[in-house]
Design an enzyme around this catalytic site. Structure first.
Site, PDB file in Angstrom:
ATOM      1  N   GLU A 136     -11.498   3.322   5.425  1.00 44.12           N
ATOM      2  CA  GLU A 136     -10.431   4.117   5.973  1.00 44.12           C
ATOM      3  C   GLU A 136     -11.084   5.344   6.607  1.00 44.12           C
ATOM      4  O   GLU A 136     -11.415   5.632   8.182  1.00 44.12           O
ATOM      5  CB  GLU A 136      -9.700   5.008   5.040  1.00 44.12           C
ATOM      6  CG  GLU A 136      -8.220   5.918   5.347  1.00 44.12           C
ATOM      7  CD  GLU A 136      -7.677   6.648   4.349  1.00 44.12           C
ATOM      8  OE1 GLU A 136      -8.124   6.653   3.058  1.00 44.12           O
ATOM      9  OE2 GLU A 136      -6.672   7.047   4.700  1.00 44.12           O
ATOM     10  N   ASP A 167       1.479   4.263   2.527  1.00 42.09           N
ATOM     11  CA  ASP A 167       0.902   4.834   2.185  1.00 42.09           C
ATOM     12  C   ASP A 167       1.441   6.067   1.418  1.00 42.09           C
ATOM     13  O   ASP A 167       1.580   5.976   0.095  1.00 42.09           O
ATOM     14  CB  ASP A 167      -0.010   5.386   2.991  1.00 42.09           C
ATOM     15  CG  ASP A 167      -1.637   5.754   2.756  1.00 42.09           C
ATOM     16  OD1 ASP A 167      -1.716   5.554   1.557  1.00 42.09           O
ATOM     17  OD2 ASP A 167      -2.380   6.214   3.388  1.00 42.09           O
ATOM     18  N   ASP A 168       1.614   7.166   1.818  1.00 38.33           N
ATOM     19  CA  ASP A 168       2.122   8.458   1.269  1.00 38.33           C
ATOM     20  C   ASP A 168       3.463   8.853   2.203  1.00 38.33           C
ATOM     21  O   ASP A 168       3.365   9.980   2.915  1.00 38.33           O
ATOM     22  CB  ASP A 168       1.245   9.383   1.131  1.00 38.33           C
ATOM     23  CG  ASP A 168      -0.060   9.003   0.276  1.00 38.33           C
ATOM     24  OD1 ASP A 168       0.082   8.772  -0.840  1.00 38.33           O
ATOM     25  OD2 ASP A 168      -1.011   8.575   1.011  1.00 38.33           O
ATOM     26  N   HIS A 209      -9.335   0.756  -1.459  1.00 37.41           N
ATOM     27  CA  HIS A 209      -9.263   1.370  -0.518  1.00 37.41           C
ATOM     28  C   HIS A 209     -10.791   1.432   0.155  1.00 37.41           C
ATOM     29  O   HIS A 209     -11.628   1.644  -0.560  1.00 37.41           O
ATOM     30  CB  HIS A 209      -8.850   2.820  -0.378  1.00 37.41           C
ATOM     31  CG  HIS A 209      -7.511   3.207  -0.627  1.00 37.41           C
ATOM     32  ND1 HIS A 209      -6.724   2.487  -1.455  1.00 37.41           N
ATOM     33  CD2 HIS A 209      -6.716   3.888  -0.001  1.00 37.41           C
ATOM     34  CE1 HIS A 209      -5.473   3.062  -1.383  1.00 37.41           C
ATOM     35  NE2 HIS A 209      -5.439   4.068  -0.443  1.00 37.41           N
ATOM     36  N   HIS A 228       1.320   4.699  -2.393  1.00 38.77           N
ATOM     37  CA  HIS A 228       1.277   5.609  -3.738  1.00 38.77           C
ATOM     38  C   HIS A 228       2.337   6.256  -4.263  1.00 38.77           C
ATOM     39  O   HIS A 228       3.188   7.047  -3.424  1.00 38.77           O
ATOM     40  CB  HIS A 228      -0.120   6.752  -3.164  1.00 38.77           C
ATOM     41  CG  HIS A 228      -1.180   5.982  -2.654  1.00 38.77           C
ATOM     42  ND1 HIS A 228      -2.163   6.088  -3.533  1.00 38.77           N
ATOM     43  CD2 HIS A 228      -1.533   5.835  -1.290  1.00 38.77           C
ATOM     44  CE1 HIS A 228      -3.193   5.321  -2.819  1.00 38.77           C
ATOM     45  NE2 HIS A 228      -2.970   5.241  -1.513  1.00 38.77           N
ATOM     46  N   HIS A 230       0.842  -0.984  -0.005  1.00 32.18           N
ATOM     47  CA  HIS A 230      -0.154  -0.119   0.067  1.00 32.18           C
ATOM     48  C   HIS A 230       0.735   1.364   0.039  1.00 32.18           C
ATOM     49  O   HIS A 230       1.543   1.580   1.073  1.00 32.18           O
ATOM     50  CB  HIS A 230      -0.878  -0.024   1.273  1.00 32.18           C
ATOM     51  CG  HIS A 230      -1.934   1.189   1.206  1.00 32.18           C
ATOM     52  ND1 HIS A 230      -3.124   1.028   1.920  1.00 32.18           N
ATOM     53  CD2 HIS A 230      -1.844   2.056   0.813  1.00 32.18           C
ATOM     54  CE1 HIS A 230      -3.931   1.971   1.965  1.00 32.18           C
ATOM     55  NE2 HIS A 230      -3.040   3.043   0.975  1.00 32.18           N
TER      56      HIS A 230
END
Ligand code: HPA
Ligand code: ZN
Length: 333
Positions: free
Chosen positions: A198, A276-277, A195, A17, A15
Site C-alpha cells: 500500500e 477499506d474504511d 496488507h 475494517h 477488505h
C-alpha cells in the site's frame, strides 16, 4: 460522482475494517452513550478532520475515534450497521477485519469485542442475506509478541474466525516481523492475508507471500513497480484486494483517474474492489465501483469480472461460491 451504483452486481467484500465503518454521527452517539469526551464539539468539526496526508494521518484519527466503542452492544451495532449498508451496495458475502489489539490497549475486554462482532455476523445471512466471516488483523506497529498473545487469546476464547491479517502503519514494519504468528495461525488451519504494497515497497509483498504464505494481498498496488512480482502474482492468481477511494484519500495515488486499477487488470492480475474504511474514505463498495467505472469508462463485462473475482478470492465454501456465481450470472444477464 453519480449516485447510481454501477450495476449492483452481487459480490464479495474482502477488505473492510469494521472500525473504519464508524460514521461521524455514530461516533458522537457512542461517545454520549459511553460518556466519553471527544476532542471535537460536533459532527461537522469532526468531519472536517477527514483530510489525510498519508496512512498515518488517517490512523491517528481512526484509533482516536474507536475509543468510543466500549461494550459488546457497541461492537454488534457497528457490525450490523455495516452489513445493512453493504447489502444495499450488492455485497452478498463479507470477510471483515477487526483490530482487537486497538481495543485491548484501551482496557476493553476481548470478550466484549469478539462477542459483539460475532453476534452480528452470526445473523448476517438471516438479517441481511450476507454470508460472512471474521479476520482478526494484527497491528504491525505493535510487537510480534503482542500479536501472538492476541492470537492465543482469540483461539482460547473459541469465537469462530476465518483467519488473521496484518494492518496499520506499514513502512518500517515488514511482514518478516510476524513469521511466527502467521505460522501459528496456519498450523491452526486459519486463513492468512496481509496488507502489503500500500505504502510499503514491493519487497513487502514478496515477504508476505514467501514468509507468511498469505493467500491474498490487501492493497498490493505497488506490485506494479516490480515486473517479477507481477509475474508471480499472475502465475499464482493471488488475489489483490484493491481499495480505490482509500488510495486516493490516503494519497497513495494523486487522483482517481491516476489509479492503477486498469493497468493491473491489463497485466492480468487477480483484482477485486473493496472499500477499506468507508466512513473515512468517501464511500462503500458501490461508491468505489462507481468511482472506477466513471473514471475509466469500464464496461459491464469488466464489472462482472471484478464481481466474479471477488467470489473466487473469498474463503466461502464451494456451495456458497456456486450460489454467488449463479446470482452474478442472473444479474449480469
Ligand atoms: N491500511 C493499513 N491499516 C489500516 C488501514 C489501511 O488502509 N485501515 C485500517 N487499518
Ligand atoms: Zn485496509
Amino acid at each position: 460522482m453519480t449516485s447510481i451504483p454501477p450495476t449492483r452486481l452481487p459480490c464479495a467484500e474482502l477488505h473492510l475494517h469494521l472500525e473504519g465503518t464508524l460514521e461521524p454521527e455514530t461516533i458522537f452517539a457512542l461517545a454520549e452513550r459511553n460518556r466519553i469526551d471527544l476532542e471535537y464539539p460536533d459532527v461537522e468539526t469532526l468531519s472536517a478532520q477527514y483530510e489525510f496526508s498519508d496512512l498515518q494521518s488517517f490512523l491517528n484519527l481512526y484509533y482516536a475515534n474507536m475509543a468510543t466503542l466500549r461494550t459488546a452492544v457497541d461492537f454488534a451495532e457497528m457490525t450490523d450497521a455495516y452489513l445493512a449498508r453493504a447489502a444495499g451496495a450488492g455485497v452478498r458475502h463479507a470477510e471483515v477485519f477487526l483490530d482487537p489489539q486497538a481495543h485491548l490497549v484501551r482496557g476493553v475486554a476481548l470478550e466484549e469485542v469478539m462477542d459483539g462482532v460475532s453476534t452480528a455476523l452470526g445473523s448476517s445471512m438471516a438479517t441481511h442475506g450476507i454470508s460472512s466471516g471474521l479476520i482478526v488483523t494484527m497491528l504491525r506497529d505493535h510487537t510480534a509478541q503482542s500479536a501472538m498473545d492476541v492470537l492465543e487469546a482469540v483461539l482460547a476464547l473459541g469465537t469462530p474466525i476465518l483467519g488473521i491479517g496484518l494492518d496499520s502503519a506499514e513502512v518500517g514494519h515488514p511482514p518478516s516481523k510476524f513469521v511466527n504468528v502467521f505460522a501459528r495461525a496456519r498450523a491452526e488451519g486459519l486463513h492468512v492475508v496481509a496488507h502489503a504494497g500500500e505504502e510499503g515497497p514491493p519487497a513487502y509483498v514478496w515477504e508476505a507471500l514467501d514468509l507468511l504464505q498469505v493467500e491474498r494481498i490487501d492493497h498490493g498496488i505497488r506490485c506494479l513497480e516490480d515486473d517479477g512480482l507481477v509475474e508471480r502474482l499472475v502465475a499464482e492468481r493471488i488475489p489483490l484486494t484493491v481499495c480505490p477511494l482509500s488510495n486516493v484519500r490516503l494519497r497513495v495515488v494523486d487522483e482517481i483517474g491516476a489509479h492503477p486499477l486498469p493497468a493491473m487488470l491489463a497485466r492480468g492480475l487477480n483484482v477485486t474492489v473493496n472499500s477499506d474504511d468507508p466512513a473515512y474514505f468517501g464511500g462503500y463498495l458501490d461508491d468505489n465501483l462507481t468511482a472506477v467505472r466513471d473514471a475509466f469508462d469500464l464496461d459491464p463485462a469488466v464489472l462482472t469480472t471484478l464481481a466474479r473475482n471477488s467470489v473466487d478470492a473469498s474463503f466461502a465454501d464451494d456451495a456458497r461460491k456456486a450460489a454467488l456465481h449463479a446470482e452474478i450470472a442472473r444479474a449480469a444477464g
